[in-house]
Motif scaffolding. Structure first.
Motif, short mmCIF file in Angstrom:
data_model
loop_
_atom_site.label_atom_id
_atom_site.label_comp_id
_atom_site.label_asym_id
_atom_site.label_seq_id
_atom_site.Cartn_x
_atom_site.Cartn_y
_atom_site.Cartn_z
N UNK A 111 0.84 -1.19 0.00
CA UNK A 111 0.00 0.00 0.00
C UNK A 111 0.88 1.24 0.00
N UNK A 112 0.39 2.30 -0.63
CA UNK A 112 1.06 3.60 -0.53
C UNK A 112 0.02 4.67 -0.21
N UNK A 113 0.42 5.63 0.58
CA UNK A 113 -0.43 6.76 0.95
C UNK A 113 0.48 7.98 0.99
N UNK A 114 0.17 8.99 0.21
CA UNK A 114 1.08 10.12 0.01
C UNK A 114 0.34 11.43 0.25
N UNK A 115 0.97 12.33 0.97
CA UNK A 115 0.52 13.72 1.08
C UNK A 115 1.55 14.61 0.40
N UNK A 116 1.10 15.46 -0.50
CA UNK A 116 2.01 16.37 -1.19
C UNK A 116 1.36 17.75 -1.30
N UNK A 117 2.16 18.83 -1.31
CA UNK A 117 1.59 20.14 -1.57
C UNK A 117 0.91 20.15 -2.94
N UNK A 118 -0.29 20.70 -3.00
CA UNK A 118 -0.99 20.75 -4.29
C UNK A 118 -0.16 21.51 -5.32
N UNK A 119 0.44 22.60 -4.89
CA UNK A 119 1.40 23.33 -5.72
C UNK A 119 2.79 22.81 -5.34
N UNK A 120 3.31 21.87 -6.13
CA UNK A 120 4.57 21.20 -5.77
C UNK A 120 5.74 22.16 -5.70
N UNK A 121 5.65 23.30 -6.37
CA UNK A 121 6.75 24.27 -6.32
C UNK A 121 6.89 24.88 -4.93
N UNK A 175 4.22 1.80 12.18
CA UNK A 175 4.42 0.97 13.36
C UNK A 175 3.28 -0.03 13.43
N UNK A 176 3.59 -1.31 13.14
CA UNK A 176 2.59 -2.36 13.10
C UNK A 176 1.42 -1.96 12.21
N UNK A 177 1.77 -1.32 11.09
CA UNK A 177 0.79 -0.90 10.10
C UNK A 177 0.20 0.47 10.32
N UNK A 178 0.44 1.07 11.50
CA UNK A 178 -0.16 2.36 11.83
C UNK A 178 0.73 3.52 11.41
N UNK A 179 0.12 4.54 10.86
CA UNK A 179 0.86 5.72 10.41
C UNK A 179 1.37 6.50 11.63
N UNK A 194 4.95 13.72 2.17
CA UNK A 194 4.99 12.62 3.14
C UNK A 194 4.52 11.32 2.50
N UNK A 195 5.23 10.23 2.80
CA UNK A 195 4.96 8.94 2.18
C UNK A 195 4.84 7.87 3.25
N UNK A 196 3.73 7.13 3.19
CA UNK A 196 3.55 5.93 4.02
C UNK A 196 3.45 4.72 3.10
N UNK A 197 3.95 3.59 3.55
CA UNK A 197 3.86 2.37 2.75
C UNK A 197 3.89 1.17 3.69
N UNK A 198 3.39 0.04 3.22
CA UNK A 198 3.42 -1.17 4.01
C UNK A 198 4.76 -1.88 3.87
#
Length: 709
Positions: A89-99, A111-115, A149-153
């Motif tokens: 799994x991937x879950x990503x937060x990014x600024x809408x304006x990447x600049x 941690x044990x699957x928890x963000x 920010x990036x989360x992954x399993x």
């Protein structure tokens, strides 16, 4: 000579244009949703964020030396290209304006699957469920700074549910296709009486982890080689194991009619598992998952999201921009993951590229036995609970050190130093890691005789008088205080962690030298053996109308000895096959040290935040289990808080040697000035951000002297 040079150049060009061997990599990114994050809320100059969810598909070459430390990879099923596949799994937060981003991809090891990324930095992020759903940004600190920010399993035995991050990895099989079997030890500790437990259930794993199935649900008939599973119970870690007859339990779930419904992944004890008891099941399991693929996922996803333009199908990298840096952060179990990730050489991918440019393991002492047959990465390292799991093999230090007990000379960074792929590292730990998690072994030689300096790319910061994770407020106002004798320690990490993350970002991105390390040391007497700690006598009291027992200092630590898990276990890398359970204790003991304290029982060394620099009570990195709960053993992961008397007379009436609130801070103005002085000193050392210092100072001025934590 010229013709030969031209011919050689042509051969090189042909070789580069010819098909290259397959490389371990992310082959496909599947985006399920892209949507506004946090209801479209804007975060200062960075603006709103977007949330991207989906899956990443990867594959690993079992023949490549870079993957040699993935246990049982050669026994995993392969695709048509001879590669072993996994999905995360991937879950990503990014600024809408990447600049408007700050150029940092901040990866979190769940941690044990928890963000776990928002809580150490953002204030008021809510419950675990709210954090997993990314429902509350809190005060938005990370967003205001512009991190992507990036989360992954990475932990393939974590079960779906509650928005946990999961990973799918194959089970290993024998070359003839038959199941692989082996010994597994399961430890059950319950908060309340229960009759049925998953075989993976424990203090930290609950019902959220998949279990290794038993080879047979018949626990009364020996296997062909004579093996018979055993269940024992005991009152504390060092107490004798008392056998539970096999006629009194079975593999399965307890039915309402008193029968046992067979289940290869569960255990039924009709008499009930009782709180305050350690139950230990040793059984023969089958079908080990290749959990070490979690390291490959962490490696290859970092390289892909930082460097790749698109996957093999042309799907664009959702956060790919030139010049970004990849940082990885993990808390507790996840911090241990980072340390083992580095120790096993996974910060270098198959093409020789560095995965992470910087790392921030937070409260992650010890190592992570993930790349191990029948690994149980959800287990921990307590004095009473999970004490005998392989979480604390040597090496302990980032630097290369000689261990007289095992004869090995090792350091966590040996492999990345050899190939030039070590990241910049901030190691952040609490006082509880010093008391219960043997953190001192990362600061000294194995016998605890001499300080060991960190390598040039590492800085260590110990947060004085803090517990593993600050207990939420309000504290309970009457006993029992959870499982412990005293109220737990609410001293926050956030202010220090925000400053450390900012400094690490400046180091990796801008080349600005980091703050001075902060830790107790043998040389200056702030790191000592437990018998030398000058802990004050704090009597029983009823300050604030809360009745508390005396805080008793017992001079205990969490001892550590080399353990023998059998010939198939490779302690140098935490890999291999365990064949001895419970493990045998080898001769010798490591020199575990603890912090020296001041007259209030507060640590002398380390980063003393405003809470401990201007205290309203004693904050410790240890607490004791209460009666009928492993009494007087370390109350796992909990520190203590005991307030000061409010007046001098109340202190004298109680017999408390610690000065009262009125003796320390005669007026609210004096208290506010003391807070400002402490905050300014922390800012000068870069252990506190100026905006946070201003917030804390204003709070002291407007709210007056704190009378509760």
């Amino acid at each position: 000579m010229i013709r030969r040079s031209i011919a050689a150049a042509m051969l090189v060009a042909c070789a580069l244009s010819a098909p290259q061997p397959a490389k371990a990599k992310i082959t496909r990114i599947e985006i399920a949703r892209t949507e506004p994050a946090f209801g479209g809320q804007s975060f200062s100059a960075v603006g709103p964020y977007e949330r991207i969810t989906g899956k990443a598909f990867g594959e690993v070459d079992p023949k490549n030396p870079a993957n040699a430390r993935i246990q049982d990879l050669a026994l995993a099923p392969r695709n048509a290209r001879g590669m072993v596949e996994y999905t995360t799994d991937i879950d990503i937060l990014r600024p809408k304006d990447e600049s408007k981003g700050n150029g940092i991809l901040l990866f979190n090891i769940p941690n044990r699957g928890n963000k776990g990324l928002l809580q150490p930095f953002n204030l008021d992020t809510g419950t675990v469920a709210e954090m997993n759903a990314l429902a509350k940004p809190g005060d938005g600190f990370l967003q205001r700074q512009g991190y992507s920010m990036v989360w992954f399993g990475w932990q393939a035995d974590v079960l779906p549910g509650n928005n946990r991050m999961t990973m799918q990895a194959p089970a290993a099989r024998n070359p003839d296709g038959s199941p692989i079997t082996g010994l597994v030890r399961a430890e059950f500790v319950v908060m309340e009486a229960a009759k049925t437990q998953n075989l993976s259930s424990g203090w930290f794993t609950g019902m959220t982890h998949d279990s290794y199935p038993t080879v047979s649900t018949d626990n009364r008939t020996p296997l062909p080689d004579g093996f018979l599973p055993t269940l024992t119970a005991r009152a504390r870690e060092n107490a004798p194991r008392m056998p539970v007859p096999n006629s009194e339990w079975g593999f399965g779930s307890c039915a309402a009619d008193g029968t046992i419904k067979p289940d290869a992944k569960a255990i039924c004890l009709p008499a009930g598992f009782q709180p305050g008891r350690l139950y230990e099941l040793i059984y023969r399991a089958k079908d080990p998952t290749v959990l070490g693929l979690g390291y490959a996922a962490a490696r290859d996803l970092a390289v892909f999201l930082r460097d790749a333009k698109a996957d093999e199908a042309g799907t664009l990298n959702p956060i790919g921009r030139r010049g970004q840096k990849a940082m990885v952060m993990g808390t507790s179990q996840s911090g241990r993951f980072i340390r083992s990730f580095l120790q096993l050489g996974f910060n270098r991918d198959e093409a020789g590229r560095k995965a992470y440019d910087a790392a921030l393991p937070h409260i992650g002492g010890g190592l992570m036995p993930l790349s191990l047959r029948f690994a149980q990465p959800g287990r921990a390292w307590g004095q009473q609970i999970d004490h005998l799991y392989p979480a604390y093999d040597f090496p302990f230090n980032y630097a290369r050190v000689q261990d007289p007990l095992t004869g090995r000379r090792q350091g966590i960074l040996d492999r990345c130093r050899r190939d030039g792929t070590c990241p910049l590292i901030f190691h952040a730990a609490t006082a509880l890691e010093m008391w219960e998690a043997r953190q001192s072994l990362g600061l000294t030689d194995p016998l605890g005789l001499h300080d060991i300096p960190d390598p040039a790319n590492v800085r260590t910061y110990i947060m004085a008088s803090t517990q593993h994770s600050p207990t939420p407020l309000p504290l309970p106002t009457a006993a029992p205080f959870g499982q412990c004798q005293q109220q737990a320690n609410p001293n926050p990490h956030n202010w220090t962690m925000r400053a450390l993350l900012t400094a690490l970002t400046s180091w990796v991105r801008d080349g600005i030298a980091p703050p001075t390390p902060a830790m107790p040391r043998i040389a200056d007497g702030t790191l000592v053996t437990p018998d030398l700690v000058r802990f004050p006598t704090i009597p029983a009291n009823s300050y604030g109308n809360v009745v508390r027992p005396a805080l008793r200092y017992l001079g205990a630590t969490n001892p550590l000895h080399p353990l023998d898990f059998g010939k198939g276990y490779n302690a140098a890398d935490g890999m291999g096959v365990i064949s001895v359970e419970p493990p045998r204790t080898k001769p010798g003991s490591y020199g575990v040290l603890v912090p020296q304290v001041d007259a209030d029982g507060i640590d002398l060394a380390g980063i003393k935040n405003v809470v401990t620099a201007v205290p309203i009570g004693t904050y410790t990195g240890w607490n004791l289990f209460r009666k009928e709960r492993f009494e007087d053993g370390f109350c796992i992961f909990q520190g203590s808080f005991v307030p000061f008397a409010r007046t001098r007379q109340e202190r004298l009436d109680t017999g408390d040697p610690r000065l009262s609130i009125e003796e320390r801070y005669p007026t609210p103005q004096a208290y506010a000035e003391t807070v400002k002085t402490a905050a300014d000193a922390l800012v000068a050392k870069r252990y506190l951000l100026p905006e946070d210092a201003a917030l804390l100072t204003e709070k002291a001025r407007s709210e007056g002297i704190r009378l509760a934590p």
